[in-house]
Design a protein around this motif. Structure first.
Motif, PDB file in Angstrom:
ATOM      1  N   GLU A 166       0.832  -1.215   0.000  1.00 30.16           N
ATOM      2  CA  GLU A 166       0.000   0.000   0.000  1.00 30.16           C
ATOM      3  C   GLU A 166       0.860   1.257   0.000  1.00 30.16           C
ATOM      4  OE1 GLU A 166      -2.951  -0.085   3.171  1.00 30.16           O
ATOM      5  OE2 GLU A 166      -3.532  -2.024   2.318  1.00 30.16           O
ATOM      6  N   GLY A 167       0.538   2.152  -0.896  1.00 31.55           N
ATOM      7  CA  GLY A 167       1.267   3.432  -0.961  1.00 31.55           C
ATOM      8  C   GLY A 167       2.497   3.391  -1.857  1.00 31.55           C
ATOM      9  N   MET A 168       2.888   2.190  -2.291  1.00 26.46           N
ATOM     10  CA  MET A 168       4.123   2.106  -3.084  1.00 26.46           C
ATOM     11  C   MET A 168       3.968   2.721  -4.483  1.00 26.46           C
ATOM     12  SD  MET A 168       6.502   1.149  -1.241  1.00 26.46           S
ATOM     13  CE  MET A 168       7.811   1.041  -2.464  1.00 26.46           C
ATOM     14  N   LYS A 169       2.743   2.640  -5.018  1.00 23.67           N
ATOM     15  CA  LYS A 169       2.527   3.205  -6.357  1.00 23.67           C
ATOM     16  C   LYS A 169       2.846   4.702  -6.333  1.00 23.67           C
ATOM     17  CE  LYS A 169      -0.869   1.154  -8.850  1.00 23.67           C
ATOM     18  NZ  LYS A 169      -2.272   0.924  -9.216  1.00 23.67           N
ATOM     19  N   GLU A 170       2.345   5.372  -5.312  1.00 24.68           N
ATOM     20  CA  GLU A 170       2.554   6.824  -5.191  1.00 24.68           C
ATOM     21  C   GLU A 170       4.051   7.129  -5.019  1.00 24.68           C
ATOM     22  OE1 GLU A 170       0.282   5.031  -3.553  1.00 24.68           O
ATOM     23  OE2 GLU A 170      -1.516   5.813  -4.530  1.00 24.68           O
ATOM     24  N   VAL A 171       4.706   6.335  -4.200  1.00 24.06           N
ATOM     25  CA  VAL A 171       6.145   6.575  -3.974  1.00 24.06           C
ATOM     26  C   VAL A 171       6.912   6.409  -5.286  1.00 24.06           C
ATOM     27  CG1 VAL A 171       8.214   5.670  -2.828  1.00 24.06           C
ATOM     28  CG2 VAL A 171       6.074   5.867  -1.544  1.00 24.06           C
ATOM     29  N   LEU A 172       6.631   5.316  -5.991  1.00 29.54           N
ATOM     30  CA  LEU A 172       7.402   5.027  -7.204  1.00 29.54           C
ATOM     31  C   LEU A 172       7.063   5.979  -8.349  1.00 29.54           C
ATOM     32  CD1 LEU A 172       7.344   1.168  -6.816  1.00 29.54           C
ATOM     33  CD2 LEU A 172       9.362   2.626  -6.728  1.00 29.54           C
TER      34      LEU A 172
END
Ligand code: CIR
Length: 253
Positions: A90-96
């Motif tokens: 969760e949240g990794m899409k935004e980080v990447l």
């Protein structure tokens, strides 16, 4: 060459990380200290490091490597096999998305943890393990092919992840240990064999010409230096207690 690294700070719940070892529970404060030194080492190698905040609900979330694969062309969010690790994505899409314009995803029923994926140039070796299933590897190979990258499967017998026992050090050099010493697919590489007593150090990390290795494995250090690399030693004893190695602690790209 790598330019960026992303890590996630360990939280106090690290003491409940999944383990198969009998080394005892990690000491949180020590894990934090070791993590800080790890980040410093990455920065000294001139990587721009983003430190994500701890995810206290997920004891293994400092092992950020497992939740994404960062290739030169795209990033791929993985699908951790165990329920206790699933929420780590969760949240990794935004980080990447801060770094990549295309982000792909491995979708259920596939499972894939990127500790099972080893990049060697344009080719990606994918371990089929208790954590990564054939469906996961097939989805990854399909995604990679869109970017003119290739992948192949390596069945695991004993190790947790593929990179628990093998590391690509660029320039055709590869550290191999245990069950991977006999792996046919690695025969064309200049294999540096790591003895069983030091197999934890088979998970070492090439970064921009130098190699990070865990402290306490003198024979492996000698072999890597003989192959022409400067080595940087790091104590990661607290992460080892829950089956994590040096590579598991970061995404590098
Ligand atoms: C786990 O069992 O999932 C963690 N305790 C260790 C994960 C290590 N990650 C890696 O080898 N890439």
């Amino acid at each position: 060459m790598f330019r960026y690294a992303i890590v996630r700070s360990p939280g106090p719940s690290i003491i409940d990380g999944i383990t198969s070892s009998s080394l005892g529970k990690p000491v949180y404060t020590l894990a934090l200290e070791q993590h800080t030194k790890y980040v410093e080492a990455l920065e000294n190698l001139r990587l721009e490091v983003q430190i994500l905040p701890e995810k206290e609900l997920f004891p293994d979330s400092a092992f950020l490597e497992d939740v994404a694969l960062c290739t030169p062309s795209c990033a791929i969010i993985t699908q951790p096999a165990l329920f206790s690790r699933r929420g780590e994505i969760e949240g990794m899409k935004e980080v990447l998305a801060e770094y990549y314009s295309t982000i792909e995803e491995i979708l259920p029923p596939a499972t894939l943890e990127a500790g099972d994926v080893m990049m060697a140039g344009n080719h990606f070796f994918i371990g089929i393990s208790n954590r990564t299933n054939t469906e996961g590897a097939d989805q990854l190979i399909k995604i990679l092919s869109k970017y003119k990258l290739t992948g192949s499967k390596i069945p695991l017998e004993k190790m947790l992840h593929l990179k628990s026992g093998v590391s690509y050090l660029e320039n055709n050099n590869m550290l191999v240990s245990g069950e991977f010493i006999k792996t046919k697919e690695f025969e064309s590489y200049n294999r540096i064999i790591i003895a069983d007593e030091e197999c934890y150090a088979a998970n070492s990390v090439w970064i921009n010409g130098k190699v990070l290795i865990p402290e306490g494995f003198p024979d492996t250090r000698k072999k890597i230096e003989k192959a022409g690399y400067e080595t940087i030693l790091l104590n990661v004893s607290e992460f080892r207690k829950i089956d994590g190695g040096l590579s598991c602690l970061s995404l590098r790209f």
